[in-house]
Motif scaffolding. Structure first.
Motif, PDB file in Angstrom:
ATOM      1  N   LYS A  45       0.846  -1.197   0.000  1.00  0.00           N
ATOM      2  CA  LYS A  45       0.000   0.000   0.000  1.00  0.00           C
ATOM      3  C   LYS A  45       0.877   1.241   0.000  1.00  0.00           C
ATOM      4  O   LYS A  45       1.733   1.404   0.867  1.00  0.00           O
ATOM      5  CB  LYS A  45      -0.917   0.007   1.224  1.00  0.00           C
ATOM      6  CG  LYS A  45      -1.895   1.166   1.235  1.00  0.00           C
ATOM      7  CD  LYS A  45      -2.828   1.079   2.433  1.00  0.00           C
ATOM      8  CE  LYS A  45      -3.802   2.263   2.446  1.00  0.00           C
ATOM      9  NZ  LYS A  45      -4.708   2.215   3.629  1.00  0.00           N
ATOM     10  N   HIS A  46       0.685   2.102  -0.977  1.00  0.00           N
ATOM     11  CA  HIS A  46       1.432   3.355  -1.056  1.00  0.00           C
ATOM     12  C   HIS A  46       0.603   4.468  -0.413  1.00  0.00           C
ATOM     13  O   HIS A  46      -0.527   4.724  -0.828  1.00  0.00           O
ATOM     14  CB  HIS A  46       1.753   3.690  -2.517  1.00  0.00           C
ATOM     15  CG  HIS A  46       2.559   2.631  -3.200  1.00  0.00           C
ATOM     16  ND1 HIS A  46       3.930   2.563  -3.100  1.00  0.00           N
ATOM     17  CD2 HIS A  46       2.195   1.570  -3.961  1.00  0.00           C
ATOM     18  CE1 HIS A  46       4.371   1.525  -3.785  1.00  0.00           C
ATOM     19  NE2 HIS A  46       3.335   0.905  -4.308  1.00  0.00           N
ATOM     20  N   LEU A  47       1.168   5.077   0.599  1.00  0.00           N
ATOM     21  CA  LEU A  47       0.473   6.127   1.326  1.00  0.00           C
ATOM     22  C   LEU A  47       0.676   7.475   0.652  1.00  0.00           C
ATOM     23  O   LEU A  47       1.775   7.793   0.199  1.00  0.00           O
ATOM     24  CB  LEU A  47       0.993   6.188   2.766  1.00  0.00           C
ATOM     25  CG  LEU A  47       0.943   4.873   3.552  1.00  0.00           C
ATOM     26  CD1 LEU A  47       1.652   5.027   4.893  1.00  0.00           C
ATOM     27  CD2 LEU A  47      -0.499   4.421   3.765  1.00  0.00           C
ATOM     28  N   HIS A  48      -0.368   8.273   0.603  1.00  0.00           N
ATOM     29  CA  HIS A  48      -0.309   9.660   0.131  1.00  0.00           C
ATOM     30  C   HIS A  48      -0.015   9.804  -1.361  1.00  0.00           C
ATOM     31  O   HIS A  48       0.221  10.921  -1.830  1.00  0.00           O
ATOM     32  CB  HIS A  48       0.724  10.481   0.930  1.00  0.00           C
ATOM     33  CG  HIS A  48       0.704  10.216   2.398  1.00  0.00           C
ATOM     34  ND1 HIS A  48      -0.423  10.385   3.172  1.00  0.00           N
ATOM     35  CD2 HIS A  48       1.662   9.777   3.258  1.00  0.00           C
ATOM     36  CE1 HIS A  48      -0.148  10.067   4.428  1.00  0.00           C
ATOM     37  NE2 HIS A  48       1.102   9.697   4.506  1.00  0.00           N
ATOM     38  N   ALA A  98      15.449   0.385  -2.041  1.00  0.00           N
ATOM     39  CA  ALA A  98      16.208   1.356  -1.241  1.00  0.00           C
ATOM     40  C   ALA A  98      15.295   2.376  -0.565  1.00  0.00           C
ATOM     41  O   ALA A  98      15.565   3.573  -0.544  1.00  0.00           O
ATOM     42  CB  ALA A  98      17.243   2.071  -2.105  1.00  0.00           C
ATOM     43  N   THR A  99      14.181   1.900   0.009  1.00  0.00           N
ATOM     44  CA  THR A  99      13.275   2.782   0.761  1.00  0.00           C
ATOM     45  C   THR A  99      12.996   2.184   2.130  1.00  0.00           C
ATOM     46  O   THR A  99      13.278   1.013   2.394  1.00  0.00           O
ATOM     47  CB  THR A  99      11.934   2.971   0.027  1.00  0.00           C
ATOM     48  OG1 THR A  99      11.245   1.706  -0.049  1.00  0.00           O
ATOM     49  CG2 THR A  99      12.137   3.541  -1.369  1.00  0.00           C
ATOM     50  N   ILE A 100      12.437   3.015   3.004  1.00  0.00           N
ATOM     51  CA  ILE A 100      11.984   2.559   4.317  1.00  0.00           C
ATOM     52  C   ILE A 100      10.483   2.322   4.238  1.00  0.00           C
ATOM     53  O   ILE A 100       9.739   3.164   3.736  1.00  0.00           O
ATOM     54  CB  ILE A 100      12.314   3.598   5.406  1.00  0.00           C
ATOM     55  CG1 ILE A 100      13.826   3.613   5.661  1.00  0.00           C
ATOM     56  CG2 ILE A 100      11.564   3.296   6.697  1.00  0.00           C
ATOM     57  CD1 ILE A 100      14.281   4.659   6.645  1.00  0.00           C
ATOM     58  N   VAL A 101      10.054   1.166   4.714  1.00  0.00           N
ATOM     59  CA  VAL A 101       8.640   0.811   4.646  1.00  0.00           C
ATOM     60  C   VAL A 101       8.120   0.439   6.032  1.00  0.00           C
ATOM     61  O   VAL A 101       8.879   0.029   6.914  1.00  0.00           O
ATOM     62  CB  VAL A 101       8.402  -0.377   3.678  1.00  0.00           C
ATOM     63  CG1 VAL A 101       8.698   0.034   2.247  1.00  0.00           C
ATOM     64  CG2 VAL A 101       9.252  -1.581   4.075  1.00  0.00           C
ATOM     65  N   GLY A 102       6.820   0.614   6.222  1.00  0.00           N
ATOM     66  CA  GLY A 102       6.165   0.172   7.442  1.00  0.00           C
ATOM     67  C   GLY A 102       5.731  -1.278   7.298  1.00  0.00           C
ATOM     68  O   GLY A 102       5.150  -1.660   6.281  1.00  0.00           O
ATOM     69  N   LEU A 103       6.039  -2.091   8.296  1.00  0.00           N
ATOM     70  CA  LEU A 103       5.652  -3.501   8.300  1.00  0.00           C
ATOM     71  C   LEU A 103       4.412  -3.633   9.187  1.00  0.00           C
ATOM     72  O   LEU A 103       4.459  -3.319  10.383  1.00  0.00           O
ATOM     73  CB  LEU A 103       6.794  -4.359   8.842  1.00  0.00           C
ATOM     74  CG  LEU A 103       8.146  -4.170   8.127  1.00  0.00           C
ATOM     75  CD1 LEU A 103       9.254  -4.906   8.871  1.00  0.00           C
ATOM     76  CD2 LEU A 103       8.060  -4.635   6.677  1.00  0.00           C
ATOM     77  N   ALA A 104       3.314  -4.072   8.596  1.00  0.00           N
ATOM     78  CA  ALA A 104       2.047  -4.029   9.324  1.00  0.00           C
ATOM     79  C   ALA A 104       1.288  -5.341   9.232  1.00  0.00           C
ATOM     80  O   ALA A 104       1.528  -6.171   8.354  1.00  0.00           O
ATOM     81  CB  ALA A 104       1.188  -2.879   8.798  1.00  0.00           C
ATOM     82  N   LEU A 123       2.525  -4.115   3.590  1.00  0.00           N
ATOM     83  CA  LEU A 123       3.753  -3.325   3.513  1.00  0.00           C
ATOM     84  C   LEU A 123       3.359  -1.909   3.101  1.00  0.00           C
ATOM     85  O   LEU A 123       2.726  -1.706   2.064  1.00  0.00           O
ATOM     86  CB  LEU A 123       4.708  -3.948   2.502  1.00  0.00           C
ATOM     87  CG  LEU A 123       6.141  -3.436   2.470  1.00  0.00           C
ATOM     88  CD1 LEU A 123       7.092  -4.557   2.086  1.00  0.00           C
ATOM     89  CD2 LEU A 123       6.273  -2.293   1.478  1.00  0.00           C
ATOM     90  N   LEU A 124       3.703  -0.925   3.939  1.00  0.00           N
ATOM     91  CA  LEU A 124       3.281   0.460   3.742  1.00  0.00           C
ATOM     92  C   LEU A 124       4.464   1.327   3.319  1.00  0.00           C
ATOM     93  O   LEU A 124       5.502   1.343   3.997  1.00  0.00           O
ATOM     94  CB  LEU A 124       2.672   1.012   5.035  1.00  0.00           C
ATOM     95  CG  LEU A 124       1.508   0.204   5.639  1.00  0.00           C
ATOM     96  CD1 LEU A 124       1.212   0.671   7.046  1.00  0.00           C
ATOM     97  CD2 LEU A 124       0.275   0.333   4.764  1.00  0.00           C
ATOM     98  N   GLN A 125       4.291   2.056   2.234  1.00  0.00           N
ATOM     99  CA  GLN A 125       5.357   2.946   1.794  1.00  0.00           C
ATOM    100  C   GLN A 125       4.878   4.383   1.841  1.00  0.00           C
ATOM    101  O   GLN A 125       3.816   4.731   1.315  1.00  0.00           O
ATOM    102  CB  GLN A 125       5.812   2.617   0.370  1.00  0.00           C
ATOM    103  CG  GLN A 125       7.011   3.473  -0.054  1.00  0.00           C
ATOM    104  CD  GLN A 125       7.420   3.219  -1.483  1.00  0.00           C
ATOM    105  OE1 GLN A 125       6.597   2.933  -2.335  1.00  0.00           O
ATOM    106  NE2 GLN A 125       8.715   3.332  -1.762  1.00  0.00           N
ATOM    107  N   GLY A 126       5.671   5.219   2.504  1.00  0.00           N
ATOM    108  CA  GLY A 126       5.354   6.636   2.590  1.00  0.00           C
ATOM    109  C   GLY A 126       6.506   7.479   2.104  1.00  0.00           C
ATOM    110  O   GLY A 126       7.148   7.158   1.096  1.00  0.00           O
ATOM    111  N   PHE A 127       6.803   8.543   2.859  1.00  0.00           N
ATOM    112  CA  PHE A 127       7.857   9.471   2.459  1.00  0.00           C
ATOM    113  C   PHE A 127       8.938   9.579   3.527  1.00  0.00           C
ATOM    114  O   PHE A 127       9.503  10.650   3.741  1.00  0.00           O
ATOM    115  CB  PHE A 127       7.259  10.850   2.167  1.00  0.00           C
ATOM    116  CG  PHE A 127       6.335  10.865   0.981  1.00  0.00           C
ATOM    117  CD1 PHE A 127       6.845  10.928  -0.304  1.00  0.00           C
ATOM    118  CD2 PHE A 127       4.973  10.789   1.145  1.00  0.00           C
ATOM    119  CE1 PHE A 127       6.005  10.935  -1.413  1.00  0.00           C
ATOM    120  CE2 PHE A 127       4.116  10.793   0.048  1.00  0.00           C
ATOM    121  CZ  PHE A 127       4.628  10.864  -1.231  1.00  0.00           C
TER     122      PHE A 127
END
Length: 362
Positions: free
Chosen positions: A281-284, A298-304, A349-353
């Motif tokens: 899921k891509h946030l925003h 090469a990003t930081i993601v939220g593990l949910a 898996l959540l990806q934000g900024f």
């Protein structure tokens, strides 16, 4: 520069706590008519000392209540989690150094994925309300058979310094929903940057019982002007991220510099996660299907973990650093301090900024 974590003891720091602040904290902690325990929200302009006061208040509350809940609503300058998270943490130990944040495992956490609520104020508030509802359910609605001494946990709520425009509206919505027993408002000498005087969030005729405590920022010059401690916000966020990923390694492992941490992470074996087992899921923002792998690398993601509760929000159990992507195997390679037993339950898996500190990429 050292890296700080849960397991490290920090020496007490010489920090100035004015009498006005100690009186305010005592009035919250030892108000004899406060039953159940106090719910205290701290608000004020940027760099006025909200975080320092909230840490100090925790230390005053702990000797009386043994445990204190802390609701962190500042996604840009988080207290116990990496940036981009909204969390509820239960504390049972005094903070030895009021100047240094440390990484702790929250009771409940949501990954907002940005350092400001500007992109999605509605979702931001929804997460905060869900965290507060969890606190009410777990620590306030007690069985009548509980002993008189077991009266639940006090709650400290730290808020961002964005108190104008939409930031003001968000704070008002937060105050109305939570309805704290105490509000500590910190003023600075620049009146135009302060919140309105009095109980500004209450509608006319509202009889809600609340104790409002208004105090001045801790440091002032000879002309009674506030001396605000200017912080390098980005550096502080980077330090929190580095302290978080330092937990990938045993505390006895000799990692004390950023360079040593970068080398250790580069050599650390990642977890392999099959894309077919998770929902991304891509946030925003929206990402085209054929670009998903490229934007994750090469990003930081939220593990949910998907929630079965009525709130319907995936519960964040930690962050991961996507070290590589295998487009043929449809697999992600992730470095995270989250234990494997918990990681096996992750299905979102959540990806934000939230960006990887550049010093870790060198």
């Amino acid at each position: 520069m050292g890296l700080h974590s849960d397991t490290e003891e920090s020496p007490p720091a010489n920090i100035f706590i004015p009498v006005e602040w100690s009186d305010a904290a005592d009035s919250v902690a030892y108000d004899s008519v406060t039953s159940p325990p106090p719910i205290t929200l701290i608000c004020g302009a940027k760099n006025s000392g909200k975080t320092t006061f909230s840490r100090y208040l925790l230390n005053i509350l702990l000797p009386r209540y043994k445990k204190v809940a802390y609701l962190d609503t500042d996604v840009g300058q988080t207290e116990f989690t990496p940036p981009g998270c909204l969390s509820l943490t239960v504390l049972d130990k005094l903070t030895s150094d009021l100047t240094i944040p440390c990484v702790k495992t929250p009771e409940r956490c949501f990954f907002f994925g940005d350092i400001s609520s500007k992109r999605d104020p509605k979702m931001y508030l929804s997460y905060i309300f869900a965290l507060y509802d969890h606190y009410r359910k777990e620590y306030c609605m007690l069985d009548k058979n509980n002993s008189p001494s077991d009266t639940g946990l006090p709650l400290v709520i730290n808020t961002p310094g964005w108190v104008k425009g939409i930031g003001y509206d968000i704070l008002v919505d937060m105050l109305k929903y939570i309805a704290p027993t105490h509000v500590v408002k910190i003023r600075i000498s620049a009146e135009s940057k302060n919140l309105p005087s009095g109980s500004f969030w209450l509608d006319e005729g509202d009889t809600m019982a609340v104790t409002l405590v208004e105090i001045n920022s801790a440091r002032q010059d000879s002309l009674q002007r506030s001396v605000l401690v200017q912080k390098d916000a980005r550096l502080l966020r980077d330090l929190r991220i580095m302290a978080y990923f330092r937990q990938c390694f045993p505390s006895e492992m000799n990692i004390t510099t950023i360079k040593e941490l970068a080398r250790a992470l580069a050599a650390h074996p990642p977890y392999e996660i099959a894309v077919s087992t998770i929902k991304i899921k891509h946030l925003h923002c929206q990402v085209p299907g054929n670009e998903i792998f490229y934007c994750l690398n090469a990003t930081i993601v939220g593990l949910a973990i998907s929630s079965e509760d009525s709130e319907h929000f995936p519960r964040c159990v930690g962050l991961g650093l996507v070290r590589g992507v295998d487009t043929f195997k449809h697999a992600l390679y992730v470095i995270t301090p989250v234990p494997q037993s918990t990681l096996e339950k992750v299905d979102v898996l959540l990806q934000g900024f939230i960006h990887i500190p550049t010093c870790l990429l060198q």
